[in-house]
Design a protein around this motif. Structure first.
Motif, PDB file in Angstrom:
ATOM      1  N   ASP A  93       0.792  -1.227   0.000  1.00 25.93           N
ATOM      2  CA  ASP A  93       0.000   0.000   0.000  1.00 25.93           C
ATOM      3  C   ASP A  93       0.830   1.286   0.000  1.00 25.93           C
ATOM      4  N   LYS A  94       2.147   1.185   0.055  1.00 24.73           N
ATOM      5  CA  LYS A  94       3.004   2.373   0.045  1.00 24.73           C
ATOM      6  C   LYS A  94       4.128   2.211  -0.975  1.00 24.73           C
ATOM      7  N   ALA A  95       4.376   3.282  -1.710  1.00 21.65           N
ATOM      8  CA  ALA A  95       5.441   3.292  -2.708  1.00 21.65           C
ATOM      9  C   ALA A  95       6.805   3.251  -2.017  1.00 21.65           C
ATOM     10  N   PRO A  96       7.832   2.737  -2.689  1.00 24.02           N
ATOM     11  CA  PRO A  96       9.180   2.766  -2.126  1.00 24.02           C
ATOM     12  C   PRO A  96       9.575   4.204  -1.786  1.00 24.02           C
ATOM     13  N   ALA A  97      10.244   4.385  -0.671  1.00 23.16           N
ATOM     14  CA  ALA A  97      10.659   5.723  -0.244  1.00 23.16           C
ATOM     15  C   ALA A  97      12.065   5.642   0.360  1.00 23.16           C
ATOM     16  N   LEU A  98      13.034   5.314  -0.484  1.00 25.59           N
ATOM     17  CA  LEU A  98      14.414   5.204  -0.031  1.00 25.59           C
ATOM     18  C   LEU A  98      14.903   6.538   0.515  1.00 25.59           C
ATOM     19  N   ASP A  99      14.441   7.638  -0.061  1.00 24.32           N
ATOM     20  CA  ASP A  99      14.837   8.958   0.428  1.00 24.32           C
ATOM     21  C   ASP A  99      14.412   9.164   1.877  1.00 24.32           C
ATOM     22  N   ILE A 100      13.204   8.768   2.200  1.00 25.77           N
ATOM     23  CA  ILE A 100      12.716   8.912   3.576  1.00 25.77           C
ATOM     24  C   ILE A 100      13.440   7.938   4.505  1.00 25.77           C
ATOM     25  N   ALA A 101      13.669   6.720   4.053  1.00 22.56           N
ATOM     26  CA  ALA A 101      14.392   5.746   4.882  1.00 22.56           C
ATOM     27  C   ALA A 101      15.778   6.276   5.248  1.00 22.56           C
ATOM     28  N   LEU A 102      16.476   6.869   4.295  1.00 25.95           N
ATOM     29  CA  LEU A 102      17.811   7.403   4.581  1.00 25.95           C
ATOM     30  C   LEU A 102      17.738   8.609   5.515  1.00 25.95           C
ATOM     31  N   GLU A 103      16.716   9.439   5.371  1.00 24.86           N
ATOM     32  CA  GLU A 103      16.553  10.573   6.304  1.00 24.86           C
ATOM     33  C   GLU A 103      16.312  10.076   7.724  1.00 24.86           C
ATOM     34  N   LEU A 104      15.481   9.050   7.852  1.00 28.61           N
ATOM     35  CA  LEU A 104      15.229   8.485   9.173  1.00 28.61           C
ATOM     36  C   LEU A 104      16.502   7.895   9.767  1.00 28.61           C
ATOM     37  N   LEU A 105      17.302   7.257   8.940  1.00 27.15           N
ATOM     38  CA  LEU A 105      18.560   6.682   9.423  1.00 27.15           C
ATOM     39  C   LEU A 105      19.564   7.773   9.818  1.00 27.15           C
ATOM     40  N   GLU A 106      19.581   8.893   9.084  1.00 26.39           N
ATOM     41  CA  GLU A 106      20.419  10.033   9.472  1.00 26.39           C
ATOM     42  C   GLU A 106      19.995  10.530  10.845  1.00 26.39           C
ATOM     43  N   TRP A 107      18.694  10.640  11.036  1.00 26.61           N
ATOM     44  CA  TRP A 107      18.127  11.098  12.302  1.00 26.61           C
ATOM     45  C   TRP A 107      18.537  10.161  13.434  1.00 26.61           C
ATOM     46  N   LEU A 108      18.439   8.856  13.206  1.00 18.20           N
ATOM     47  CA  LEU A 108      18.839   7.881  14.232  1.00 18.20           C
ATOM     48  C   LEU A 108      20.343   7.915  14.483  1.00 18.20           C
ATOM     49  N   LEU A 109      21.122   8.050  13.416  1.00 17.59           N
ATOM     50  CA  LEU A 109      22.579   8.034  13.520  1.00 17.59           C
ATOM     51  C   LEU A 109      23.100   9.222  14.319  1.00 17.59           C
ATOM     52  N   THR A 110      22.463  10.381  14.135  1.00 17.30           N
ATOM     53  CA  THR A 110      22.976  11.595  14.771  1.00 17.30           C
ATOM     54  C   THR A 110      22.277  11.937  16.079  1.00 17.30           C
ATOM     55  N   GLY A 111      21.107  11.353  16.329  1.00 16.21           N
ATOM     56  CA  GLY A 111      20.358  11.758  17.506  1.00 16.21           C
ATOM     57  C   GLY A 111      20.164  10.705  18.571  1.00 16.21           C
ATOM     58  N   PHE A 112      20.585   9.485  18.289  1.00 12.20           N
ATOM     59  CA  PHE A 112      20.346   8.389  19.227  1.00 12.20           C
ATOM     60  C   PHE A 112      21.587   7.511  19.329  1.00 12.20           C
ATOM     61  N   ASP A 113      21.656   6.748  20.389  1.00 10.82           N
ATOM     62  CA  ASP A 113      22.749   5.795  20.565  1.00 10.82           C
ATOM     63  C   ASP A 113      22.246   4.419  20.123  1.00 10.82           C
ATOM     64  N   LEU A 114      22.047   4.288  18.816  1.00 19.24           N
ATOM     65  CA  LEU A 114      21.468   3.060  18.257  1.00 19.24           C
ATOM     66  C   LEU A 114      22.300   2.545  17.082  1.00 19.24           C
ATOM     67  N   GLU A 115      23.625   2.490  17.279  1.00 19.21           N
ATOM     68  CA  GLU A 115      24.514   2.083  16.190  1.00 19.21           C
ATOM     69  C   GLU A 115      24.129   0.732  15.603  1.00 19.21           C
TER      70      GLU A 115
END
Length: 148
Positions: A93-115
């Motif tokens: 039901d949702k189109a691929p959104a690699l751009d959003i996935a990478l933004e979310l990963l940037e957010w996790l990488l820089t804002g959380f301790d979830l390596e």
């Protein structure tokens, strides 16, 4: 009339993707290899990877972080990996959104301790086992770029 989607190149149009490729190439690997692995991992052809429309992106970049924060609070890390991978490759039901996935990963990488979560998700999306040392080098390059 439906608007035409614009192609998204994760290694050019995303700072995180650009840094992943840079570190990958420093390790003497080719862009073609990581790109082929990624396309196979997310089961898409290159022409199916497009930017998410601004209207959709604004809505999704509010709802996805809220959902992911709830999963972090519940320590449900496996479902974060699954969720971001599904965002990247799309679902019924949702189109691929690699751009959003990478933004979310940037957010996790820089804002959380979830390596581990970020590394496992990137490894799943790009079809390559990166490892934490690779991710640490990507983060260092990313931060160096932000600081100019």
């Amino acid at each position: 009339m439906e608007k035409k989607s614009f192609p998204f190149d994760p290694f050019v149009d995303s700072l995180l993707g650009e840094k992943i490729l840079a570190v990958w190439q420093l390790d003497h690997h080719s862009k073609e290899t990581i790109e082929a692995n990624m396309l196979q991992a997310i089961n898409l052809s290159k022409d199916k990877i497009c930017f998410t429309s601004n209207a959709d992106k604004q809505v999704l970049m509010v709802s996805y972080p809220k959902e992911i924060r709830e999963k972090i609070n519940a320590k449900d890390y496996d479902s974060i990996i699954t969720k971001i991978f599904q965002i990247a490759k799309g679902t019924e039901d949702k189109a691929p959104a690699l751009d959003i996935a990478l933004e979310l990963l940037e957010w996790l990488l820089t804002g959380f301790d979830l390596e581990n979560v970020v590394e496992q998700t990137l490894s799943k999306i790009f079809g390559v086992s990166f490892g934490i040392p690779f991710l640490e080098r990507v983060r260092a390059e990313y931060i160096k770029e932000l600081r100019g």
